[in-house]
Design a protein around this motif. Structure first.
Motif, PDB file in Angstrom:
ATOM      1  N   MET A 180      30.411 -18.449  68.922  1.00 27.68           N
ATOM      2  CA  MET A 180      31.883 -17.823  67.779  1.00 27.68           C
ATOM      3  C   MET A 180      30.912 -17.189  67.353  1.00 27.68           C
ATOM      4  SD  MET A 180      32.480 -20.955  65.017  1.00 27.68           S
ATOM      5  CE  MET A 180      32.440 -19.967  64.011  1.00 27.68           C
ATOM      6  N   GLN A 181      31.894 -16.225  66.711  1.00 22.45           N
ATOM      7  CA  GLN A 181      31.476 -14.521  65.526  1.00 22.45           C
ATOM      8  C   GLN A 181      31.310 -15.415  64.821  1.00 22.45           C
ATOM      9  OE1 GLN A 181      29.554 -11.998  67.055  1.00 22.45           O
ATOM     10  NE2 GLN A 181      30.331 -12.956  68.914  1.00 22.45           N
ATOM     11  N   ARG A 182      30.348 -14.398  64.421  1.00 24.36           N
ATOM     12  CA  ARG A 182      30.031 -14.550  61.781  1.00 24.36           C
ATOM     13  C   ARG A 182      32.391 -14.706  61.981  1.00 24.36           C
ATOM     14  NH1 ARG A 182      27.325 -13.561  58.545  1.00 24.36           N
ATOM     15  NH2 ARG A 182      25.428 -13.306  59.529  1.00 24.36           N
ATOM     16  N   VAL A 183      32.797 -15.903  60.683  1.00 26.98           N
ATOM     17  CA  VAL A 183      33.530 -15.576  60.263  1.00 26.98           C
ATOM     18  C   VAL A 183      33.640 -14.162  59.718  1.00 26.98           C
ATOM     19  CG1 VAL A 183      35.519 -16.641  58.970  1.00 26.98           C
ATOM     20  CG2 VAL A 183      34.026 -17.784  60.795  1.00 26.98           C
ATOM     21  N   SER A 184      35.529 -13.406  60.248  1.00 26.74           N
ATOM     22  CA  SER A 184      35.220 -11.921  59.304  1.00 26.74           C
ATOM     23  C   SER A 184      35.855 -12.207  58.314  1.00 26.74           C
ATOM     24  CB  SER A 184      35.380 -11.400  60.608  1.00 26.74           C
ATOM     25  OG  SER A 184      36.901 -11.492  61.602  1.00 26.74           O
ATOM     26  N   GLY A 185      36.677 -13.729  57.970  1.00 25.93           N
ATOM     27  CA  GLY A 185      38.203 -13.665  57.393  1.00 25.93           C
ATOM     28  C   GLY A 185      38.467 -14.970  57.135  1.00 25.93           C
ATOM     29  N   ARG A 186      39.300 -14.946  56.291  1.00 23.24           N
ATOM     30  CA  ARG A 186      40.668 -16.101  56.567  1.00 23.24           C
ATOM     31  C   ARG A 186      41.984 -16.113  56.217  1.00 23.24           C
ATOM     32  NH1 ARG A 186      39.282 -21.244  55.569  1.00 23.24           N
ATOM     33  NH2 ARG A 186      40.712 -21.934  54.893  1.00 23.24           N
TER      34      ARG A 186
END
Lengths: 433, 143
Positions: free
Chosen positions: A319-325
């Protein structure tokens, strides 16, 4: 280094049949033991035997955070309490805390997941691990602790806080590995520099940072300040805690422990599954958890998945780095703003410190305003007002270019923005919504 | 020739100036000259003190952001046109004055002003030829 090559590098077809087998068992188990799942499955006309392929997972209803609140405290547990070896809980800043349980076997699984994580950053049995995640109900401290022990490393269970002492012990013990939130890592770097400590001379080599969203530019800042490799570690207590997915040293996405958790990406509005590479909300189904299994749990984290084999040899989905919630997104004058966007702008500018605060307010005419507080560091402080004014303007223009709305920038004195020793608090929303 | 001025970044919030002046008082530091530039959110306090090194050290310890800036102190005739003449000489020579403020000196024949400019040495030479003398740093700190 790969801790468990037979799992982490399993060929995809073997992995998928293992996942299907475990999914079938999980679905059967939750149907029999958790009333909420039984009701939901019955309402959707799903029988436990319906899982014929992994694609059938998409037919199951989602589970959301509110379900876990409604069943507070133990309503989602799938085993009798006598089999529950440990309880963890979220801080519960917004409503009732989320309570999760682990059997002895779950704790085993978790330790395995963390051991894989630490090994992927080169941690070995001979290392000293400085674990500055909070110990207690929060999953960070004990999660990392058990994994480091599983690996055979020496753990320093320092927990959060008392930063000066942390820096002292990092130096005195000669720790090789550090675990904490990324914002705390930066703070430790700052305190170490103030104490006149030359971080380059420490044996510290690698850090595992998680529990809050961070950016690639923040990674570079931590690596520069602490002179280490900074690796991302992802997790949430609802799924197991930290160790759901982990960076390897090639830093090209986090490997999901797919033999324990099945990830999906969905459109957060329609709930439709999205193909690999597309950004959407991350959803997890646990397939080995005993005490607290979750089916299609919506994490609210935004990311994308790739199933291409990593150069490190692992075959797990990345998974890509979490870019936001989906829930820390700010809507200002109709525009969606993620704190991570602001962070990346500030991190890329040499003149600003990576500590910031976003203040959202509503003016009389019900116009929302966003003000970004930025610290002036001793290095950039200029005696000349026009240089300070120019800096303020530069930050403002960069931010407006990225965000597409007008932004106020306020320069504040260094170290006046509260440093967090756990998860950073970046937003003050003064609007009465 | 060059006098060390101390500049401090001050957020506009109550008590900051009090904290700053108290820190200096406790260290036994005397302020010789002082000027404040301000915007809505923050200001820059500029000072000439009797012991710049100690002042910097104390202020940093107290958590202030401090820089040292080289400035020029000039003794000029205390009469109408005294400052105008100096500024004209600098202006004609293309030397830009960033800012200027007056010294809180004791009563004397001449006035003392503090100037921040790019080319201090050239300014000193130009003004010296015209009978305007720079005040040596040591003298400024002791005034």
């Amino acid at each position: 280094m790969i801790y468990n090559a037979s799992a982490e590098c399993m060929d995809r077809s073997t992995l998928e049949s293992l996942q299907l087998e475990r999914l079938q068992q999980t679905v059967k188990r939750v149907y029999e033991n958790v009333p909420l799942y039984r009701e939901r499955f019955d309402a959707s006309g799903i029988r436990p035997g319906d899982m014929k392929s992994l694609e059938d997972l998409a037919d199951l209803p989602f589970t959301v955070k509110d379900d876990l609140r409604q069943t507070y405290p133990f309503g989602m547990f799938a085993v009798p309490m006598r089999d529950v070896a440990r309880i963890h809980a979220s801080s519960g800043t917004t409503g009732r805390p989320i309570v999760v349980g682990y059997t002895a076997e779950d704790i085993n699984t978790w330790a395995e997941a963390i051991a894989r994580t630490l090994a992927a950053g080169g941690t070995t049995a001979g290392d000293i691990v400085h674990n500055a995640y909070g110990y207690g109900l929060f999953t960070g401290g004990l999660g990392l602790h058990y994994g480091a022990e599983r690996l055979g490393a020496t753990v320093v269970p320092i927990s959060g806080g008392q930063t000066k002492r942390q820096v002292q012990l990092l130096q005195d013990f000669g720790s090789n590995v550090i675990c904490c939130t990324p914002s705390y890592a930066l703070y430790i770097g700052e305190v170490a520099a103030e104490a006149g400590l030359d971080l380059e001379k420490l044996p510290l080599r690698v850090g595992f940072f998680g529990a809050e969203p961070w950016t690639e530019t923040m990674r570079k800042a931590i690596e520069e300040r602490l002179q280490i490799d900074a690796l991302d570690i992802y997790g949430l207590s609802e799924v197991i805690g930290p160790g759901v997915s982990y960076d390897c040293l090639s830093k090209c996405g986090l490997h999901v422990n797919e033999d324990f958790f099945i990830p999906e990406i969905i459109d957060p509005l329609t709930g439709t599954p999205l193909p690999p590479g597309e950004k959407g909300e991350l959803v997890f189904t646990t397939i080995t958890k005993e005490a607290f299994p979750v089916i299609r749990y919506r994490t609210r984290d935004i990311t994308s998945l790739t199933y291409e084999k990593c150069s490190c040899g692992r075959t797990f989905a990345r998974m890509q780095r979490v870019s936001g919630r989906t829930d820390d997104m700010l809507i200002i004058r109709g525009v969606n703003i993620f704190p991570s966007q602001i962070e990346s702008v500030l991190m890329e500018m040499e003149e600003t410190e990576p500590h910031y605060l976003l203040v959202v307010d509503r003016q009389e005419k019900s116009l929302d305003t966003l003000e970004v507080w930025v610290e002036v560091s001793a290095e950039i402080f200029s005696d000349e007002m026009r240089k300070l004014g120019a800096l303020q303007k530069k930050v403002q223009q960069e931010l407006e270019g990225i965000l597409g709305i007008s932004v106020g920038v306020k320069l504040v004195e260094p170290k006046t923005i509260a440093r967090s020793e756990g998860k950073a608090r970046r937003i003050i929303d003064r609007r009465e919504l | 020739m060059v006098v060390t001025q101390i500049s401090v970044f001050l957020e506009n919030k109550s008590g900051r100036l009090a904290e700053l002046t108290e820190a200096l008082a406790e260290a036994g530091i005397n302020i010789r000259a002082l000027s404040v530039a301000e915007t809505v959110d923050y200001g820059v306090l500029r000072m000439i003190v009797d012991n710049p090194d100690l002042a910097c050290e104390r202020l940093r310890q107290t958590g202030f952001t401090v820089t040292e800036t080289p400035v020029l102190a000039l003794e000029i005739p205390d009469r109408p046109g005294g400052l105008a003449y100096v500024i004209r000489v600098l202006s004609d020579a293309g030397i830009n004055v960033e800012y200027v403020y007056a010294f809180v000196g004791k009563a004397q024949e001449n006035a003392i002003v503090v100037l921040r400019l790019e080319e201090i040495e050239r300014a000193v030479e130009l003004l010296g030829k015209r009978g305007i003398e720079a005040v040596p740093a040591e003298k400024v700190y002791r005034m």
